[in-house]
Design a protein around this motif. Sequence first.
Motif, PDB file in Angstrom:
ATOM      1  N   PRO A   1      -6.578 -76.463  22.814  1.00  0.00           N
ATOM      2  CA  PRO A   1      -7.444 -77.642  22.651  1.00  0.00           C
ATOM      3  C   PRO A   1      -8.568 -77.728  23.683  1.00  0.00           C
ATOM      4  CG  PRO A   1      -5.338 -78.273  23.610  1.00  0.00           C
ATOM      5  CD  PRO A   1      -5.197 -76.845  23.197  1.00  0.00           C
ATOM      6  N   LYS A   2      -8.471 -76.932  24.760  1.00  0.00           N
ATOM      7  CA  LYS A   2      -9.517 -76.965  25.780  1.00  0.00           C
ATOM      8  C   LYS A   2     -10.627 -75.952  25.496  1.00  0.00           C
ATOM      9  CE  LYS A   2      -6.335 -78.471  29.433  1.00  0.00           C
ATOM     10  NZ  LYS A   2      -5.769 -78.170  30.777  1.00  0.00           N
ATOM     11  N   ALA A   3     -10.388 -75.061  24.551  1.00  0.00           N
ATOM     12  CA  ALA A   3     -11.339 -73.983  24.288  1.00  0.00           C
ATOM     13  C   ALA A   3     -12.530 -74.369  23.414  1.00  0.00           C
ATOM     14  CB  ALA A   3     -10.610 -72.787  23.670  1.00  0.00           C
ATOM     15  N   PRO A   4     -12.375 -75.216  22.383  1.00  0.00           N
ATOM     16  CA  PRO A   4     -13.478 -75.452  21.443  1.00  0.00           C
ATOM     17  C   PRO A   4     -14.776 -75.926  22.076  1.00  0.00           C
ATOM     18  CG  PRO A   4     -11.437 -76.336  20.564  1.00  0.00           C
ATOM     19  CD  PRO A   4     -11.152 -75.928  21.974  1.00  0.00           C
ATOM     20  N   GLY A   5     -14.701 -76.827  23.056  1.00  0.00           N
ATOM     21  CA  GLY A   5     -15.920 -77.353  23.667  1.00  0.00           C
ATOM     22  C   GLY A   5     -16.758 -76.268  24.307  1.00  0.00           C
ATOM     23  N   GLY A   6     -16.116 -75.425  25.108  1.00  0.00           N
ATOM     24  CA  GLY A   6     -16.839 -74.356  25.788  1.00  0.00           C
ATOM     25  C   GLY A   6     -17.397 -73.336  24.820  1.00  0.00           C
ATOM     26  N   ILE A   7     -16.587 -72.956  23.814  1.00  0.00           N
ATOM     27  CA  ILE A   7     -17.054 -71.980  22.830  1.00  0.00           C
ATOM     28  C   ILE A   7     -18.185 -72.558  21.993  1.00  0.00           C
ATOM     29  CG2 ILE A   7     -16.381 -70.663  20.777  1.00  0.00           C
ATOM     30  CD1 ILE A   7     -13.608 -70.396  21.998  1.00  0.00           C
ATOM     31  N   ALA A   8     -18.057 -73.828  21.603  1.00  0.00           N
ATOM     32  CA  ALA A   8     -19.102 -74.472  20.811  1.00  0.00           C
ATOM     33  C   ALA A   8     -20.421 -74.530  21.581  1.00  0.00           C
ATOM     34  CB  ALA A   8     -18.669 -75.883  20.415  1.00  0.00           C
ATOM     35  N   ALA A   9     -20.342 -74.901  22.860  1.00  0.00           N
ATOM     36  CA  ALA A   9     -21.550 -74.956  23.690  1.00  0.00           C
ATOM     37  C   ALA A   9     -22.159 -73.575  23.855  1.00  0.00           C
ATOM     38  CB  ALA A   9     -21.218 -75.564  25.050  1.00  0.00           C
ATOM     39  N   ALA A  10     -21.300 -72.549  24.013  1.00  0.00           N
ATOM     40  CA  ALA A  10     -21.792 -71.176  24.163  1.00  0.00           C
ATOM     41  C   ALA A  10     -22.501 -70.717  22.897  1.00  0.00           C
ATOM     42  CB  ALA A  10     -20.633 -70.246  24.490  1.00  0.00           C
ATOM     43  N   ILE A  11     -21.961 -71.068  21.743  1.00  0.00           N
ATOM     44  CA  ILE A  11     -22.598 -70.698  20.476  1.00  0.00           C
ATOM     45  C   ILE A  11     -23.957 -71.369  20.343  1.00  0.00           C
ATOM     46  CG2 ILE A  11     -22.443 -70.949  17.969  1.00  0.00           C
ATOM     47  CD1 ILE A  11     -19.434 -70.552  18.216  1.00  0.00           C
ATOM     48  N   LEU A  12     -24.013 -72.658  20.713  1.00  0.00           N
ATOM     49  CA  LEU A  12     -25.287 -73.377  20.629  1.00  0.00           C
ATOM     50  C   LEU A  12     -26.329 -72.759  21.553  1.00  0.00           C
ATOM     51  CD1 LEU A  12     -25.970 -77.096  20.290  1.00  0.00           C
ATOM     52  CD2 LEU A  12     -27.008 -75.922  22.222  1.00  0.00           C
ATOM     53  N   VAL A  13     -25.953 -72.510  22.804  1.00  0.00           N
ATOM     54  CA  VAL A  13     -26.895 -71.907  23.750  1.00  0.00           C
ATOM     55  C   VAL A  13     -27.292 -70.515  23.271  1.00  0.00           C
ATOM     56  CG1 VAL A  13     -27.176 -71.049  26.104  1.00  0.00           C
ATOM     57  CG2 VAL A  13     -26.055 -73.252  25.702  1.00  0.00           C
ATOM     58  N   GLY A  14     -26.323 -69.777  22.716  1.00  0.00           N
ATOM     59  CA  GLY A  14     -26.629 -68.455  22.189  1.00  0.00           C
ATOM     60  C   GLY A  14     -27.640 -68.507  21.057  1.00  0.00           C
ATOM     61  N   SER A  15     -27.507 -69.498  20.184  1.00  0.00           N
ATOM     62  CA  SER A  15     -28.460 -69.635  19.079  1.00  0.00           C
ATOM     63  C   SER A  15     -29.847 -69.992  19.599  1.00  0.00           C
ATOM     64  CB  SER A  15     -27.970 -70.696  18.083  1.00  0.00           C
ATOM     65  OG  SER A  15     -28.050 -72.002  18.628  1.00  0.00           O
TER      66      SER A  15
END
Length: 265
Positions: A185-199
Motif C-alpha cells: 500500500p505504500k508503493a502506489p504513490g511513489g510509482i504513480a508520481a514517477a510515471i507522471l514525472v517520466g511522462s
Amino acid sequence: MMNIFWREMKASRKALIIWSVCMFLLVASGMGKYTAYSAGGAGNEVFNQMPASLKALLGIGSLDVTVMSGFFALLFLYIELTAGIHAVLLGSSIIAKEERDKTAEFLMAKPVSRRAVITAKLLAALVNVIVLNLVTLLSSLVMVSAYNKGKDVTAEIVWFLLSMLVVQLIFLALGALLAACLRNPKAPGGIAAAILVGSFVISKITDLAEQLSVLNVLVPFKYFSYTRIVEGSGLHPGIIALSLLLAAGLTVLTYYFYGKRELSV
C-alpha cells in the motif's frame, strides 16, 4: 455508500484547501512575471535569440509569450503539471490508504460491497479534482484580467482548463489503478508520481526530437495542442473522446483488480 463518500470528503478537506491555495499562488506568481515578458525591448531580444532547444525545454516553443494568450500557455504547462501530480497522488492514496492505515478490515466489515466502496472513493476524488480545477479556472480568470491589456482570452483559458480536467481524470484513474494492482500500500504513490514525472520528461524529449513524437501517445500532457488553443480553435473533439475513453478504461480496470485482490488488514 454515501457515508463513505462524506468520510473521504472530510478526510481530504484540509489537503484540498492547501492544494487550492498553492494553485492560486502559482497562478498569481506566474502572472506577476507577465509584465517582464510583455514589456518589449531587451526582453524580446532575449527570446528571439534563444535556440529552439532551449525554448522547447522552457515550454515556449513557437508561442509568442509577449501576448497574454502565449504567456498563459507557457504558464499553463506548470499549472497542468501541478494538477496532474495532485490527481495521481489522490487517486493512489484514496484507494491504498485503508490498507496502509490498517483500517481495511473495519471498512470491509460494513454492509457494502467492494464496488460500492470504490465508487464512493472515486466520486470523492472526482469532486476534489473538479474543485481544484475550478479554483484554478477562477484564479486564472481573475489574475489574467488584472494584467491583460490586449485581446480578451477568456475563451482560451476555459479551453485550457477543460483540457487540464481531462488530463486530471486520466492521472486520477491511473493512480487508482496502481493502488488496486499493487500489494504494497505504500508503493502506489511513489510509482504513480514517477510515471507522471517520466511522462513529463518524455514530453520534453519529444519537443527536442520531433522524430520521437510517436512517444506522445504515452504523455497525457501532449494530448492537446496549446498552439491550437491559442489560435482559437479549441480542443479536438476526437482527442477529448479518446482521452475520456482512456480514463474510463483505467477506471474499469481499477474495479476489476480491486475486486480480485486479497486485502492486507
